[in-house]
Design a protein around this motif. Structure first.
Motif, PDB file in Angstrom:
ATOM      1  N   ARG A  51       0.865  -1.172   0.000  1.00  0.00           N
ATOM      2  CA  ARG A  51       0.000   0.000   0.000  1.00  0.00           C
ATOM      3  C   ARG A  51       0.906   1.227   0.000  1.00  0.00           C
ATOM      4  NH1 ARG A  51       0.298   3.260   3.780  1.00  0.00           N
ATOM      5  NH2 ARG A  51      -1.454   4.415   2.924  1.00  0.00           N
ATOM      6  N   TYR A  52       0.446   2.282  -0.667  1.00  0.00           N
ATOM      7  CA  TYR A  52       1.268   3.485  -0.716  1.00  0.00           C
ATOM      8  C   TYR A  52       0.385   4.704  -0.909  1.00  0.00           C
ATOM      9  CZ  TYR A  52       0.662   3.346  -5.817  1.00  0.00           C
ATOM     10  OH  TYR A  52       0.119   3.321  -7.080  1.00  0.00           O
ATOM     11  N   ASP A  53       0.909   5.844  -0.514  1.00  0.00           N
ATOM     12  CA  ASP A  53       0.235   7.125  -0.716  1.00  0.00           C
ATOM     13  C   ASP A  53       0.961   7.877  -1.816  1.00  0.00           C
ATOM     14  OD1 ASP A  53      -1.672   7.003   1.540  1.00  0.00           O
ATOM     15  OD2 ASP A  53       0.151   6.995   2.743  1.00  0.00           O
ATOM     16  N   LEU A  54       0.184   8.397  -2.758  1.00  0.00           N
ATOM     17  CA  LEU A  54       0.728   9.199  -3.850  1.00  0.00           C
ATOM     18  C   LEU A  54      -0.164  10.420  -4.003  1.00  0.00           C
ATOM     19  CD1 LEU A  54       2.775   9.295  -6.325  1.00  0.00           C
ATOM     20  CD2 LEU A  54       0.887   8.354  -7.665  1.00  0.00           C
ATOM     21  N   ASP A  55       0.434  11.585  -3.881  1.00  0.00           N
ATOM     22  CA  ASP A  55      -0.329  12.828  -3.981  1.00  0.00           C
ATOM     23  C   ASP A  55      -1.499  12.825  -2.993  1.00  0.00           C
ATOM     24  OD1 ASP A  55      -0.696  15.387  -5.129  1.00  0.00           O
ATOM     25  OD2 ASP A  55      -2.332  14.592  -6.379  1.00  0.00           O
ATOM     26  N   GLU A  58      -4.478   7.162  -1.221  1.00  0.00           N
ATOM     27  CA  GLU A  58      -3.977   5.821  -0.945  1.00  0.00           C
ATOM     28  C   GLU A  58      -4.208   4.904  -2.144  1.00  0.00           C
ATOM     29  OE1 GLU A  58      -4.926   2.144   2.098  1.00  0.00           O
ATOM     30  OE2 GLU A  58      -4.970   4.201   2.882  1.00  0.00           O
ATOM     31  N   HIS A  59      -3.201   4.066  -2.438  1.00  0.00           N
ATOM     32  CA  HIS A  59      -3.276   3.120  -3.542  1.00  0.00           C
ATOM     33  C   HIS A  59      -2.730   1.778  -3.082  1.00  0.00           C
ATOM     34  CE1 HIS A  59      -4.134   6.338  -6.484  1.00  0.00           C
ATOM     35  NE2 HIS A  59      -3.254   7.046  -5.781  1.00  0.00           N
ATOM     36  N   GLY A  60      -2.917   0.751  -3.919  1.00  0.00           N
ATOM     37  CA  GLY A  60      -2.402  -0.573  -3.591  1.00  0.00           C
ATOM     38  C   GLY A  60      -1.921  -1.304  -4.832  1.00  0.00           C
ATOM     39  N   PRO A  62      -1.889  -5.093  -5.818  1.00  0.00           N
ATOM     40  CA  PRO A  62      -2.035  -6.551  -5.843  1.00  0.00           C
ATOM     41  C   PRO A  62      -1.227  -7.146  -6.983  1.00  0.00           C
ATOM     42  CG  PRO A  62      -4.026  -5.473  -6.644  1.00  0.00           C
ATOM     43  CD  PRO A  62      -3.150  -4.402  -6.082  1.00  0.00           C
ATOM     44  N   HIS A  63      -1.060  -8.473  -6.952  1.00  0.00           N
ATOM     45  CA  HIS A  63      -0.100  -9.112  -7.857  1.00  0.00           C
ATOM     46  C   HIS A  63      -0.469  -8.989  -9.330  1.00  0.00           C
ATOM     47  CE1 HIS A  63      -2.628 -12.613  -8.873  1.00  0.00           C
ATOM     48  NE2 HIS A  63      -3.093 -12.459  -7.672  1.00  0.00           N
ATOM     49  N   ASP A  64      -1.735  -8.694  -9.654  1.00  0.00           N
ATOM     50  CA  ASP A  64      -2.133  -8.609 -11.059  1.00  0.00           C
ATOM     51  C   ASP A  64      -2.111  -7.172 -11.584  1.00  0.00           C
ATOM     52  OD1 ASP A  64      -4.223  -7.732  -9.513  1.00  0.00           O
ATOM     53  OD2 ASP A  64      -5.783  -8.727 -10.679  1.00  0.00           O
ATOM     54  N   THR A  65      -1.515  -6.267 -10.820  1.00  0.00           N
ATOM     55  CA  THR A  65      -1.503  -4.845 -11.174  1.00  0.00           C
ATOM     56  C   THR A  65      -0.099  -4.398 -11.552  1.00  0.00           C
ATOM     57  OG1 THR A  65      -3.357  -4.373  -9.678  1.00  0.00           O
ATOM     58  CG2 THR A  65      -1.967  -2.519 -10.306  1.00  0.00           C
ATOM     59  N   VAL A  66      -0.035  -3.475 -12.509  1.00  0.00           N
ATOM     60  CA  VAL A  66       1.210  -2.763 -12.805  1.00  0.00           C
ATOM     61  C   VAL A  66       1.060  -1.354 -12.237  1.00  0.00           C
ATOM     62  CG1 VAL A  66       2.703  -1.845 -14.612  1.00  0.00           C
ATOM     63  CG2 VAL A  66       1.645  -4.090 -14.898  1.00  0.00           C
ATOM     64  N   SER A  67       2.004  -0.941 -11.421  1.00  0.00           N
ATOM     65  CA  SER A  67       1.961   0.406 -10.851  1.00  0.00           C
ATOM     66  C   SER A  67       3.026   1.272 -11.500  1.00  0.00           C
ATOM     67  CB  SER A  67       2.171   0.367  -9.332  1.00  0.00           C
ATOM     68  OG  SER A  67       1.084  -0.283  -8.706  1.00  0.00           O
ATOM     69  N   LEU A  68       2.628   2.462 -11.889  1.00  0.00           N
ATOM     70  CA  LEU A  68       3.531   3.412 -12.527  1.00  0.00           C
ATOM     71  C   LEU A  68       3.515   4.696 -11.716  1.00  0.00           C
ATOM     72  CD1 LEU A  68       5.360   4.094 -14.967  1.00  0.00           C
ATOM     73  CD2 LEU A  68       3.313   5.031 -16.077  1.00  0.00           C
ATOM     74  N   LEU A  69       4.605   4.958 -11.004  1.00  0.00           N
ATOM     75  CA  LEU A  69       4.702   6.151 -10.161  1.00  0.00           C
ATOM     76  C   LEU A  69       5.556   7.185 -10.884  1.00  0.00           C
ATOM     77  CD1 LEU A  69       5.369   4.425  -6.722  1.00  0.00           C
ATOM     78  CD2 LEU A  69       3.211   4.725  -7.961  1.00  0.00           C
TER      79      LEU A  69
END
Length: 269
Positions: A51-55, A58-60, A62-69
């Motif tokens: 889990r992480y906070d961006l701007d 809160e976001h998360g 899971p294993h089927d997600t690609v996160s682009l920060l």
């Protein structure tokens, strides 16, 4: 703070255009404080979740997600469960994603896209194998293309065939069997965008440029082995990173390792 024994990390900078750093890690209790990067953070989680906070949202992951920060935007990160998480990260410069996409990435950093997830994993697989830089670069081009489609809200559209362009790349690969050539250098020589170049080649010949080049190198290795040269000598002379790099591809394409092929103990047509 979690003990050091609960953290496993591996980091390196590969010779692939646009990749600032590759970072693989497993953390159980460690939590990242708020921080920023000057590069794009492309993150996939293999086990557990983050889990992480961006701007301030809160976001998360899971294993089927690609996160682009996006770069320059503060974020943190912590495990969701006591078991922690295992992640793979690519830090990318502006080669594939421009600053004009930062706002869109802040709005929707987590992308549910199985094809994109698989392609990012394939890039990591190629980056783990020395000598596979052309494959990594090819795969990363399509990852960047799909990320831009997500952030711009575009639908993927089929590109028209371009056999003349494909032939020009094939000629370059034929000339550079041993030394190889990067896709950006090839694209500059033929006057095309790298992703269009790869797509044109794959459409025309039914094989990706890196697979074509590897096939040529294995063919060269076969001839040199039949001349009686050792696998170690052949690896260098055929353009492979080292003998293990030769063996991996030779076994895949020929069915036996180069040493056995050289001894003539296999029934090879």
């Amino acid at each position: 703070m979690a003990p050091e024994s609960s953290r496993t990390v591996s980091a390196w900078r590969p010779p692939v255009s646009g990749v600032v750093e590759v970072f693989h890690a497993r953390f159980t209790e460690y939590a990242y404080p708020m921080h920023v990067h000057d590069a794009w953070t492309l993150l996939i989680v293999d086990t557990g979740a983050v889990r992480y906070d961006l701007d301030r949202h809160e976001h998360g992951t899971p294993h089927d997600t690609v996160s682009l920060l996006p770069p320059h935007v503060p974020h943190n990160g912590s495990p969701v469960t006591p078991e922690g998480f295992r992640k793979r990260v690519l830090y990318l410069d502006g080669t594939y994603l421009g600053d004009e996409l930062i706002g869109a990435a802040v709005d929707r950093p987590d992308l549910r896209d199985p094809l994109l997830r698989r392609r990012v994993g394939q890039v990591h697989g190629a980056l783990l194998r020395p000598g596979e830089e052309l494959e990594a670069e090819s795969r990363l081009l399509f990852v960047g293309e799909r990320l831009r489609e997500h952030l711009r809200g575009e639908d993927a559209r089929p590109r028209p065939a371009d056999p003349a362009l494909a032939r020009r790349l094939r000629e370059l690969l034929d000339e550079r069997v041993v030394d190889g050539i990067g896709l950006r250098e090839a694209a500059a020589l033929v006057g095309a965008h790298p992703s269009h170049l790869v797509r044109a080649f794959s459409t025309a010949y039914g094989i990706a440029p890196h697979q074509y080049l590897t096939s040529l190198r294995v063919g060269r290795a076969r001839r040199l082995l039949l001349e009686g040269r050792s696998p170690g000598e052949v690896a260098v002379a055929a353009g492979f990173y080292d003998q293990s790099h030769l063996t991996r591809h030779f076994r895949k394409l020929v069915g036996v390792p180069p040493g056995r092929y050289r001894r003539g103990s296999a029934d090879i047509p």
